[in-house]
Design a protein around this motif. Sequence first.
Motif, PDB file in Angstrom:
ATOM      1  N   GLY A   1       0.827  -1.207   0.000  1.00 50.73           N
ATOM      2  CA  GLY A   1       0.000   0.000   0.000  1.00 50.73           C
ATOM      3  C   GLY A   1       0.860   1.255   0.000  1.00 50.73           C
ATOM      4  O   GLY A   1       0.571   2.233  -0.697  1.00 50.73           O
ATOM      5  N   ALA A   2       1.942   1.216   0.775  1.00 57.49           N
ATOM      6  CA  ALA A   2       2.838   2.374   0.843  1.00 57.49           C
ATOM      7  C   ALA A   2       3.545   2.589  -0.496  1.00 57.49           C
ATOM      8  O   ALA A   2       3.757   3.723  -0.935  1.00 57.49           O
ATOM      9  CB  ALA A   2       3.860   2.175   1.960  1.00 57.49           C
ATOM     10  N   VAL A   3       3.901   1.470  -1.161  1.00 58.87           N
ATOM     11  CA  VAL A   3       4.560   1.575  -2.473  1.00 58.87           C
ATOM     12  C   VAL A   3       3.606   2.226  -3.479  1.00 58.87           C
ATOM     13  O   VAL A   3       3.971   3.170  -4.192  1.00 58.87           O
ATOM     14  CB  VAL A   3       5.004   0.174  -2.971  1.00 58.87           C
ATOM     15  N   ARG A   4       2.366   1.733  -3.523  1.00 61.07           N
ATOM     16  CA  ARG A   4       1.411   2.275  -4.503  1.00 61.07           C
ATOM     17  C   ARG A   4       1.100   3.745  -4.207  1.00 61.07           C
ATOM     18  O   ARG A   4       1.016   4.566  -5.117  1.00 61.07           O
ATOM     19  CB  ARG A   4       0.117   1.458  -4.499  1.00 61.07           C
ATOM     20  N   ALA A   5       0.958   4.064  -2.928  1.00 60.10           N
ATOM     21  CA  ALA A   5       0.636   5.451  -2.573  1.00 60.10           C
ATOM     22  C   ALA A   5       1.797   6.383  -2.919  1.00 60.10           C
ATOM     23  O   ALA A   5       1.595   7.509  -3.388  1.00 60.10           O
ATOM     24  CB  ALA A   5       0.292   5.546  -1.082  1.00 60.10           C
ATOM     25  N   THR A   6       3.020   5.907  -2.708  1.00 57.49           N
ATOM     26  CA  THR A   6       4.196   6.738  -3.022  1.00 57.49           C
ATOM     27  C   THR A   6       4.312   6.947  -4.522  1.00 57.49           C
ATOM     28  O   THR A   6       4.566   8.063  -4.999  1.00 57.49           O
ATOM     29  CB  THR A   6       5.471   6.081  -2.454  1.00 57.49           C
ATOM     30  N   LYS A   7       4.078   5.857  -5.279  1.00 59.78           N
ATOM     31  CA  LYS A   7       4.107   5.986  -6.745  1.00 59.78           C
ATOM     32  C   LYS A   7       3.068   7.017  -7.196  1.00 59.78           C
ATOM     33  O   LYS A   7       3.357   7.888  -8.012  1.00 59.78           O
ATOM     34  CB  LYS A   7       3.840   4.619  -7.390  1.00 59.78           C
ATOM     35  N   ALA A   8       1.864   6.914  -6.641  1.00 61.84           N
ATOM     36  CA  ALA A   8       0.795   7.832  -7.049  1.00 61.84           C
ATOM     37  C   ALA A   8       1.154   9.279  -6.701  1.00 61.84           C
ATOM     38  O   ALA A   8       0.935  10.188  -7.501  1.00 61.84           O
ATOM     39  CB  ALA A   8      -0.522   7.427  -6.388  1.00 61.84           C
ATOM     40  N   LEU A   9       1.751   9.474  -5.532  1.00 57.77           N
ATOM     41  CA  LEU A   9       2.162  10.836  -5.166  1.00 57.77           C
ATOM     42  C   LEU A   9       3.212  11.364  -6.152  1.00 57.77           C
ATOM     43  O   LEU A   9       3.138  12.513  -6.595  1.00 57.77           O
ATOM     44  CB  LEU A   9       2.742  10.852  -3.742  1.00 57.77           C
ATOM     45  N   MET A  10       4.172  10.514  -6.503  1.00 56.42           N
ATOM     46  CA  MET A  10       5.244  10.963  -7.400  1.00 56.42           C
ATOM     47  C   MET A  10       4.729  11.261  -8.797  1.00 56.42           C
ATOM     48  O   MET A  10       5.349  12.018  -9.543  1.00 56.42           O
ATOM     49  CB  MET A  10       6.362   9.915  -7.465  1.00 56.42           C
ATOM     50  N   LYS A  11       3.604  10.647  -9.159  1.00 55.96           N
ATOM     51  CA  LYS A  11       3.070  10.860 -10.512  1.00 55.96           C
ATOM     52  C   LYS A  11       2.064  12.013 -10.598  1.00 55.96           C
ATOM     53  O   LYS A  11       1.578  12.320 -11.682  1.00 55.96           O
ATOM     54  CB  LYS A  11       2.420   9.566 -11.019  1.00 55.96           C
ATOM     55  N   ARG A  12       1.745  12.622  -9.454  1.00 54.48           N
ATOM     56  CA  ARG A  12       0.831  13.759  -9.519  1.00 54.48           C
ATOM     57  C   ARG A  12       1.471  14.891 -10.307  1.00 54.48           C
ATOM     58  O   ARG A  12       2.684  15.044 -10.302  1.00 54.48           O
ATOM     59  CB  ARG A  12       0.527  14.270  -8.099  1.00 54.48           C
ATOM     60  N   GLY A  13       0.643  15.670 -10.965  1.00 52.85           N
ATOM     61  CA  GLY A  13       1.169  16.810 -11.719  1.00 52.85           C
ATOM     62  C   GLY A  13       1.689  17.883 -10.777  1.00 52.85           C
ATOM     63  O   GLY A  13       1.518  17.799  -9.559  1.00 52.85           O
ATOM     64  N   ALA A  14       2.328  18.873 -11.382  1.00 51.90           N
ATOM     65  CA  ALA A  14       2.870  19.978 -10.582  1.00 51.90           C
ATOM     66  C   ALA A  14       1.738  20.663  -9.837  1.00 51.90           C
ATOM     67  O   ALA A  14       0.630  20.797 -10.353  1.00 51.90           O
ATOM     68  CB  ALA A  14       3.574  20.970 -11.498  1.00 51.90           C
ATOM     69  N   GLU A  15       2.007  21.055  -8.608  1.00 46.39           N
ATOM     70  CA  GLU A  15       1.022  21.777  -7.814  1.00 46.39           C
ATOM     71  C   GLU A  15       1.788  22.590  -6.780  1.00 46.39           C
ATOM     72  O   GLU A  15       2.969  22.321  -6.532  1.00 46.39           O
ATOM     73  CB  GLU A  15       0.033  20.799  -7.136  1.00 46.39           C
ATOM     74  N   PRO A  16       1.129  23.583  -6.187  1.00 44.70           N
ATOM     75  CA  PRO A  16       1.847  24.370  -5.177  1.00 44.70           C
ATOM     76  C   PRO A  16       2.359  23.468  -4.046  1.00 44.70           C
ATOM     77  O   PRO A  16       1.701  22.492  -3.670  1.00 44.70           O
ATOM     78  CB  PRO A  16       0.775  25.336  -4.667  1.00 44.70           C
ATOM     79  N   VAL A  17       3.531  23.799  -3.519  1.00 43.84           N
ATOM     80  CA  VAL A  17       4.162  22.997  -2.465  1.00 43.84           C
ATOM     81  C   VAL A  17       3.212  22.804  -1.287  1.00 43.84           C
ATOM     82  O   VAL A  17       3.080  21.699  -0.736  1.00 43.84           O
ATOM     83  CB  VAL A  17       5.481  23.672  -2.013  1.00 43.84           C
ATOM     84  N   ALA A  18       2.509  23.869  -0.925  1.00 48.24           N
ATOM     85  CA  ALA A  18       1.615  23.772   0.243  1.00 48.24           C
ATOM     86  C   ALA A  18       0.501  22.758  -0.034  1.00 48.24           C
ATOM     87  O   ALA A  18       0.115  21.995   0.863  1.00 48.24           O
ATOM     88  CB  ALA A  18       1.032  25.141   0.567  1.00 48.24           C
ATOM     89  N   ASP A  19      -0.015  22.741  -1.265  1.00 46.60           N
ATOM     90  CA  ASP A  19      -1.081  21.781  -1.610  1.00 46.60           C
ATOM     91  C   ASP A  19      -0.547  20.349  -1.517  1.00 46.60           C
ATOM     92  O   ASP A  19      -1.201  19.454  -0.991  1.00 46.60           O
ATOM     93  CB  ASP A  19      -1.600  22.024  -3.041  1.00 46.60           C
ATOM     94  N   ARG A  20       0.674  20.156  -2.033  1.00 44.29           N
ATOM     95  CA  ARG A  20       1.242  18.802  -2.005  1.00 44.29           C
ATOM     96  C   ARG A  20       1.456  18.358  -0.556  1.00 44.29           C
ATOM     97  O   ARG A  20       1.215  17.205  -0.201  1.00 44.29           O
ATOM     98  CB  ARG A  20       2.556  18.760  -2.792  1.00 44.29           C
ATOM     99  N   MET A  21       1.928  19.279   0.271  1.00 43.98           N
ATOM    100  CA  MET A  21       2.166  18.898   1.674  1.00 43.98           C
ATOM    101  C   MET A  21       0.856  18.498   2.349  1.00 43.98           C
ATOM    102  O   MET A  21       0.834  17.585   3.163  1.00 43.98           O
ATOM    103  CB  MET A  21       2.876  20.021   2.434  1.00 43.98           C
TER     104      MET A  21
END
Length: 257
Positions: free
Chosen positions: A202-222
């Motif tokens: 689950g952690a692997v899939r969630a990390t992959k999904a986070l890394m594949k998100r498009g660019a967004e403001p740093v605060a939004d990503r956090m």
Amino acid sequence: MSATDHVAVDAEGAVLRVVMNRPEKKNALTHAMYAGLDAALRRAESDPAVRVVLITGAGGAFTSGNDLGDFMATPPTDLDAPVFRFLDAISSATKPVVAAVNGLAVGIGTTMLLHCDLVYAATSATFTAPFVNLALVPEAASSMLLPSRIGHAKAAEMFLLGSRLDATQAEAAGLVTAVFDDAALAAEAMKRAQTLASRAPGAVRATKALMKRGAEPVADRMCVEAEQFAARLRSPELMEAIQAFMQKRAPDFSKFG
Ligand code: COA
């Protein structure tokens, strides 16, 4: 060898190995082979026993790209064409995809790597994207992903002049994770795929999904990370990781899906 044999699929533990297997044609990809690759990726996605996909080529090539004869005989003109279905499958895979580039990677052989999570290459591997040489344009979202991965200057040279990167250059440019001697590549890539398969899925899939998100403001990503981080603090996977640490043993994530 029948067209279906041109993509060989076998499981080694939780790693599904997918081999482009048409060495006499440098693994040039026919419509049937794209359909085979697409089917393998979709099987991996739906089979809980599969945690990681490993893609490689038979013989001394990864792939010489689209089979030009097949391509001209039946041009892939709509999004239902096997090549586009394959690209949809690899670009939307939620499980990690590892590539072992064992030689020539031409055209889609290079652009598919932009959708892989880890890319290992043999010393003899070469990378080209000669779409313009064929009076074509790039595919697989590579006109966006390659410049963002290796920078506009190098990507433009690869696309517009058809220039080639060798394995060392590809690693330096950031297209490749690591380079191994030709004879060691298959085992080294499988070893890393197995390590990835042993991690909390689950952690692997969630990390992959986070890394594949498009660019967004740093605060939004956090914020997005913080929500997921908090949820994972209550996950059974985390309990296993902590217990294993306390008990001085390796964690066993095999029971998690
Ligand atoms: N489509 C169809 N057949 C291909 C192919 C392709 N993309 N790539 C290689 N082949 C075939 C060759 O025609 C040859 O067939 P033959 O033995 O019946 O004559 C066989 O595979 C071996 O290839 P060969 O050209 O002899 O090997 P090489 O090591 O000298 O060169 C390449 C390899 C890949 C550099 C060269 O074959 C090539 O440029 N192929 C076209 C690559 C391409 O443009 N791909 C599409 C990108 S969008």
